[in-house]
Design a protein around this motif. Structure first.
Motif, PDB file in Angstrom:
ATOM      1  N   ILE A   1       2.356   2.519   0.871  1.00  0.00           N
ATOM      2  CA  ILE A   1       1.501   2.269   2.038  1.00  0.00           C
ATOM      3  C   ILE A   1       2.130   2.865   3.293  1.00  0.00           C
ATOM      4  N   LEU A   2       3.463   2.739   3.440  1.00  0.00           N
ATOM      5  CA  LEU A   2       4.137   3.339   4.590  1.00  0.00           C
ATOM      6  C   LEU A   2       3.940   4.850   4.627  1.00  0.00           C
ATOM      7  N   GLU A   3       4.051   5.476   3.464  1.00  0.00           N
ATOM      8  CA  GLU A   3       3.839   6.927   3.406  1.00  0.00           C
ATOM      9  C   GLU A   3       2.402   7.280   3.770  1.00  0.00           C
ATOM     10  N   SER A   4       1.438   6.466   3.306  1.00  0.00           N
ATOM     11  CA  SER A   4       0.036   6.715   3.649  1.00  0.00           C
ATOM     12  C   SER A   4      -0.192   6.537   5.141  1.00  0.00           C
ATOM     13  N   LEU A   5       0.473   5.515   5.747  1.00  0.00           N
ATOM     14  CA  LEU A   5       0.339   5.306   7.179  1.00  0.00           C
ATOM     15  C   LEU A   5       0.876   6.495   7.966  1.00  0.00           C
TER      16      LEU A   5
END
Length: 571
Positions: free
Chosen positions: A87-91
């Protein structure tokens, strides 16, 4: 920067909400900043903000789960950490896309002092392979974790049950004590422990059931190795093989086209038409071949770039860079080869060179050189230019022979072998001696035996010995008689024209007798009879001696009675 962007986006959203809540009869003045944006971009920005809010909410839930009490089991914790990292990478990706859509400028374009992260670039190159390996190992790894967790629960549940059994025993003993007032604190402690162990037992059993259900689900969804092999072949191997094949075809096509163009220009005779010197033409060839190789490489890389195959493109560039670094050590070698191609080196076209023990005519100097020996069957060699770097050529005379014999010639070797040359090639020479048994010699071994070519006239010598009593006629009648006898004997074997010269001379007078030397010169047509001609000459001399009653000396051993040793006497 991110905080400022978030504030900007928040203010934009607030402003948009306030505008939507305004009364219809009193519309707000148009916002020039928002009105200048096309409606699709506004919708895209709103969707991006909504998606960012959803991802942030999911991340908050995951972080709450990671920090919850009690701490989640290791398997659940690892899963939550992986999801949070994704999710952090997607953000980060969404934030970068949102900033690009709003400002129209990529972050990397505004950062001039940013260093290239080679490790990150390498990870991006090999990421498809790593993702595929991770996908292959995901199910086996998950199955192993589930089995180990189930095994751990199976080991913990009996321990908790034994603890509860022991606790029940202790509680029964305490209950039998008549002084219950004194054991009130003990009863409370035992009740707390019993409650804690029962909760732990129920939790472990529930986890055991959940893990078993998850294991059954994973086993039911498990894919065979054929699925991954087919995926590997279709998605990675076949695709990259196709890209590699297209790159090779582009490389070969461009190189072949340029080579054809070079030959086409050469056949048009521009060199003769414009009077270009040989040196200038060779320099042009070297530059043309260099540019052709670079153009072919560029075509191959362009195909890989167009197909988006960064792995093969990076590997190809690394290979070219490695070859370029390696060429620094081989630069003197390339320089010497360039001199040879320009016909400025130790080997030059149109000169004679000795290679592998045989003489050769340097007919053409190129990447593939052509050497010719006109006297040998198959006497054409095509060699790489590098094999001519350690030898030198020389000018030659037209009278120099390229091989001591020709096919069909009769030769005599230093070991006494006489035969007809049936075949001579750069590897071997085949002789047919008198009698019909073939003999094959390596070409260099044949030359080492000093072959005597009999097909271009030859001489036969024979010595004949007479007794000293014929000394008065040794210089007059005897030589003439010997010549006549030899001529008649040769005439029975060969045509008269094949005997070029015949001479019988007094060679030596010694105590053993008078020695005559018979010299006979023959044409090459008499070469097949070379082996028997010496015997013919000796036989003719003996016949003449018998006819003229000449005494042929010989040695005789006489045994004298009463002597311990014999004496040698002339008969």
């Amino acid at each position: 920067m991110l905080r400022a962007l978030s504030a900007l986006v928040a203010s934009a959203v607030t402003l948009a909400g306030s505008l939507s809540l305004a009364p219809a009869q009193a519309p707000a003045p148009p916002n020039t900043t928002t009105a200048s944006l096309p409606p699709p971009r506004v919708v895209l920005l709103r969707d991006s903000l909504k998606r960012r809010a959803e991802l942030q909410a999911q991340l908050a839930v995951l972080q709450k789960g990671l920090s919850s009490t009690p701490e989640p089991i290791p398997e659940e914790k690892a899963r939550l950490e992986r999801e949070a990292a994704a999710i952090l990478e997607s953000l980060e990706s969404l934030e970068s896309s949102l900033r690009l859509e709003i400002t129209g400028v990529q972050d990397s374009e505004t950062s001039t002092d940013k260093e290239v992260d080679l490790e990150k670039q390498l990870r991006q190159v090999v990421r498809p392979a790593l993702d595929f390996l991770d996908d292959i190992m995901k199910q086996p790894r998950e199955l192993d974790e589930l089995r180990r967790s189930i095994t751990r629960r199976d080991r913990e549940i009996p321990q908790i049950e034994r603890a509860l059994t022991g606790l029940d025993t202790t509680m029964a003993e305490v209950a039998q004590d008549p002084d219950s007032a004194a054991n009130s604190e003990l009863h409370r402690k035992l009740d707390e422990l019993a409650s804690e162990y029962r909760r732990e037992l129920d939790s472990r059993k529930a986890e055991r059931i959940s893990l078993q259900r998850r294991l059954d689900d994973v086993m039911s969804q498990r894919k065979g190795f054929g699925h991954y092999a087919a995926r590997l072949w279709s998605r990675y191997v076949l695709e990259r093989l196709l890209n590699l094949l297209l790159a090779i075809l582009a490389f070969a096509g461009v190189l072949a086209s340029l080579m054809w163009l070079h030959r086409w220009l050469g056949r048009r005779g521009f060199r003769r038409r414009f009077g270009i010197s040989a040196l200038l033409a060779r320099v042009g060839d070297v530059f043309f071949y260099t540019l052709a190789a670079l153009a072919a490489l560029a075509a191959g890389f362009l195909v890989l770039w167009a197909s988006g195959d960064w792995l093969l493109l990076t590997l190809g560039m690394l290979m070219v860079a490695g070859l370029a670094l390696l060429s620094r050590r081989t630069l003197p070698h390339f320089y010497s080869q360039a001199r040879l191609m320009l016909n400025l080196g130790p080997v030059r076209e149109g000169e004679r060179v000795t290679l592998r023990g045989l003489p050769w005519l340097v007919k053409r100097l190129h990447f593939q050189c052509e050497l010719v020996n006109p006297s040998l069957t198959g006497g054409t060699l095509h060699l790489p230019l590098s094999e001519l770097g350690d030898i030198s050529s020389r000018a030659f005379s037209p009278r120099e022979r390229w091989f001591p014999t020709e096919e069909g010639d009769w030769v005599e070797l230093s070991d006494g072998t006489v035969g007809k040359v049936i075949l001579q090639s750069p590897e071997a020479v085949q002789l047919l001696p008198v009698g019909g048994s073939f003999r094959t010699f390596p070409a260099t071994d044949f030359l080492a035996r000093s072959p005597r070519n009999l097909s271009h006239n030859f001489r036969v010598l024979s010595r004949f010995l007479l007794d000293l009593r014929h000394a008065p006629d040794a210089t007059t009648s005897i030589p003439l008689a010997l010549e006549s006898a030899v001529r008649d004997a040769v005439a029975t074997l060969l045509p008269p024209e094949q005997l070029l010269h015949l001479k019988a001379d007094l060679s030596e007078v010694s105590p053993a007798g008078i020695e005559f030397l018979i010299t006979a010169d023959f044409t090459g047509a008499a070469a097949p009879h070379f082996s028997i001609l010496p015997r013919v000459l000796r036989s003719a001399c003996a016949t003449a001696a018998f006819h003229h009653h000449w005494t042929i000396p010989y040695r005789q051993v006489v045994i004298v009675p009463g002597s311990e040793s014999g004496t040698l006497d002339r008969g």
